[in-house]
Design a protein around this motif. Structure first.
Motif, PDB file in Angstrom:
ATOM      1  N   LEU A 257     -63.441 -12.344 -64.200  1.00 30.98           N
ATOM      2  CA  LEU A 257     -62.375 -12.820 -65.074  1.00 30.98           C
ATOM      3  C   LEU A 257     -61.489 -13.827 -64.339  1.00 30.98           C
ATOM      4  CD1 LEU A 257     -61.384  -9.345 -66.551  1.00 30.98           C
ATOM      5  CD2 LEU A 257     -62.739 -11.121 -67.679  1.00 30.98           C
ATOM      6  N   PRO A 258     -60.694 -14.614 -65.072  1.00 33.46           N
ATOM      7  CA  PRO A 258     -59.775 -15.553 -64.418  1.00 33.46           C
ATOM      8  C   PRO A 258     -58.818 -14.886 -63.434  1.00 33.46           C
ATOM      9  CG  PRO A 258     -59.947 -16.048 -66.750  1.00 33.46           C
ATOM     10  CD  PRO A 258     -60.697 -14.760 -66.529  1.00 33.46           C
ATOM     11  N   THR A 259     -58.591 -13.594 -63.605  1.00 33.31           N
ATOM     12  CA  THR A 259     -57.708 -12.854 -62.684  1.00 33.31           C
ATOM     13  C   THR A 259     -58.413 -12.490 -61.386  1.00 33.31           C
ATOM     14  OG1 THR A 259     -58.369 -10.775 -63.735  1.00 33.31           O
ATOM     15  CG2 THR A 259     -56.383 -11.866 -64.588  1.00 33.31           C
ATOM     16  N   GLY A 260     -59.726 -12.727 -61.327  1.00 31.40           N
ATOM     17  CA  GLY A 260     -60.496 -12.367 -60.140  1.00 31.40           C
ATOM     18  C   GLY A 260     -61.148 -11.003 -60.235  1.00 31.40           C
ATOM     19  N   GLU A 261     -60.846 -10.259 -61.290  1.00 32.24           N
ATOM     20  CA  GLU A 261     -61.417  -8.925 -61.479  1.00 32.24           C
ATOM     21  C   GLU A 261     -62.788  -9.012 -62.149  1.00 32.24           C
ATOM     22  OE1 GLU A 261     -57.710  -6.050 -62.381  1.00 32.24           O
ATOM     23  OE2 GLU A 261     -57.955  -7.683 -63.814  1.00 32.24           O
ATOM     24  N   VAL A 262     -63.587  -7.997 -61.930  1.00 35.90           N
ATOM     25  CA  VAL A 262     -64.892  -7.916 -62.587  1.00 35.90           C
ATOM     26  C   VAL A 262     -64.705  -7.381 -64.007  1.00 35.90           C
ATOM     27  CG1 VAL A 262     -67.163  -6.824 -62.552  1.00 35.90           C
ATOM     28  CG2 VAL A 262     -66.110  -7.567 -60.414  1.00 35.90           C
ATOM     29  N   ASP A 263     -65.386  -7.990 -64.956  1.00 35.52           N
ATOM     30  CA  ASP A 263     -65.292  -7.556 -66.351  1.00 35.52           C
ATOM     31  C   ASP A 263     -66.234  -6.374 -66.575  1.00 35.52           C
ATOM     32  OD1 ASP A 263     -65.028  -7.233 -69.041  1.00 35.52           O
ATOM     33  OD2 ASP A 263     -65.825  -9.194 -69.613  1.00 35.52           O
ATOM     34  N   TRP A 264     -65.778  -5.198 -66.124  1.00 35.33           N
ATOM     35  CA  TRP A 264     -66.598  -3.993 -66.256  1.00 35.33           C
ATOM     36  C   TRP A 264     -66.730  -3.544 -67.703  1.00 35.33           C
ATOM     37  CZ3 TRP A 264     -69.548  -2.925 -62.416  1.00 35.33           C
ATOM     38  CH2 TRP A 264     -69.141  -3.170 -61.101  1.00 35.33           C
ATOM     39  N   LEU A 265     -65.721  -3.825 -68.512  1.00 32.35           N
ATOM     40  CA  LEU A 265     -65.761  -3.393 -69.916  1.00 32.35           C
ATOM     41  C   LEU A 265     -66.926  -4.062 -70.644  1.00 32.35           C
ATOM     42  CD1 LEU A 265     -64.521  -1.829 -72.258  1.00 32.35           C
ATOM     43  CD2 LEU A 265     -62.995  -3.780 -72.685  1.00 32.35           C
ATOM     44  N   SER A 266     -67.068  -5.374 -70.483  1.00 31.10           N
ATOM     45  CA  SER A 266     -68.164  -6.089 -71.139  1.00 31.10           C
ATOM     46  C   SER A 266     -69.514  -5.631 -70.602  1.00 31.10           C
ATOM     47  CB  SER A 266     -68.021  -7.602 -70.938  1.00 31.10           C
ATOM     48  OG  SER A 266     -66.934  -8.113 -71.675  1.00 31.10           O
TER      49      SER A 266
END
Length: 326
Positions: A257-266
């Motif tokens: 994500l733009p925040t640098g976090e991994v999009d685990w939800l998707s």
């Protein structure tokens, strides 16, 4: 009334409407908000566009049952409506009325967004659905591709009309601030691709289920022309390509994500509701032998399609968390 709803496939019509509203409010609207813009097509005219799409689809289902009476009497005799619950004349008239009203609404919506050429889409779709039922459905691959294209148009037409209205109303704002709508286009086209491939798989599975009736009435479907094994290979390859494409897009463009976090939800949603069901689907296709087996497989494909549609909600949640959308 119950039989009428069955004739026009009310459950499918509801899903068409839900899909178009989800694309509008869970994909297009939040991306526009991030760019400092808002939807430009009024709620009334968008409702008319949705109604036009639904009515054309309903008309297509009615005329399809009209021309499918002989084949359906072999494949699914207990579900034949035209000639039993409804006269053949009624089915023809219903198709004409629904398709005409749908076309008129679509034409009106086209002039509203300022692209008169879009007005051609609706009568062309109505005519194509008629030709599909009378001619193309019996031709190798042609009928499968037409229905898959119709499914892909459901989300795509929302994009076309909204972008046309945006261009007509706030083009100077876009040009002055160098704003593009590419992100919206990529996402909606992605959903259209998903709808196209998944519908194509379902059409091939339906052809396997309807093998006996299609063979007897002279329809040149993939199972009839090349055999059941070849049809299974086609369906499995299409499913594998679709899953590979989904994961390719995710890991290539969406995982971080733009925040640098991994999009685990998707990732979790895609894996649990699409990838794993597709794996089950492949297993069932390979093992299927009787028409009842293909019927259950077809139902599983519908559930996968439903999961794909509702990923729009996951997308909205992810964007809302990242960009603090209200």
């Amino acid at each position: 009334m119950y039989n009428l709803f069955k004739l026009v496939r009310l459950n499918n019509l509801v899903m068409i409407a839900i899909t178009q509203y989800l694309v509008r409010f869970c994909i297009i609207a939040p991306i526009l908000t991030i760019k400092g813009l808002s939807l430009q097509m009024s709620e009334f005219w968008f409702a008319m566009l949705v109604l036009a799409t639904v009515l054309l689809a309903a008309g297509g289902y009615a005329i399809n049952d009209y021309f499918d009476t002989k084949t359906d009497s072999i494949n699914r005799p207990n579900r034949v409506l035209v000639g039993k619950a409804f006269t053949r004349q009624f089915a023809i008239k219903l198709h004409f009325v629904l398709s005409t009203i749908g076309s008129l609404l679509g034409i009106a919506a086209s002039f509203y967004v300022g692209v008169w050429q879009y007005a051609l889409i609706f009568p062309l779709v109505g005519g194509l659905l008629w030709l599909y039922s009378t001619t193309y459905k019996a031709q190798l691959l042609v009928g499968n591709l037409i229905i898959s294209l119709m499914a892909a148009m459901v989300p795509l037409i929302v994009l076309m009309f909204e972008v046309a209205r945006i261009t007509k109303t706030i083009l100077p704002v876009l040009q002055q601030n160098q704003i593009t709508l590419n992100a919206i286009a990529y996402w909606v086209v992605g959903f259209s691709f998903f709808a196209f491939i998944t519908t194509f798989i379902r059409e091939v599975v339906k052809d396997m289920e309807d093998f006996d009736g299609d063979a007897e009435t002279g329809r040149n479907t993939i199972p009839v022309a090349f055999g059941m094994t070849a049809a299974k290979v086609v369906a499995c390859i299409a499913a594998a390509v679709e899953v590979a494409a989904i994961y390719g897009i995710y890991f290539g463009y969406l995982s971080v994500l733009p925040t640098g976090e991994v999009d685990w939800l998707s990732l979790s949603y895609i894996t649990l509701t699409i990838a794993i069901p597709f794996a089950i689907l492949l297993f069932r296709i390979v093992k299927a032998k009787a028409p009842s087996h293909y019927r259950l497989t077809s139902l599983l494909i519908k559930l996968i399609m439903l999961a794909g549609v509702f990923y729009t909600v996951i997308f909205y949640v992810v964007l809302s968390n990242v960009y603090q959308l209200s």
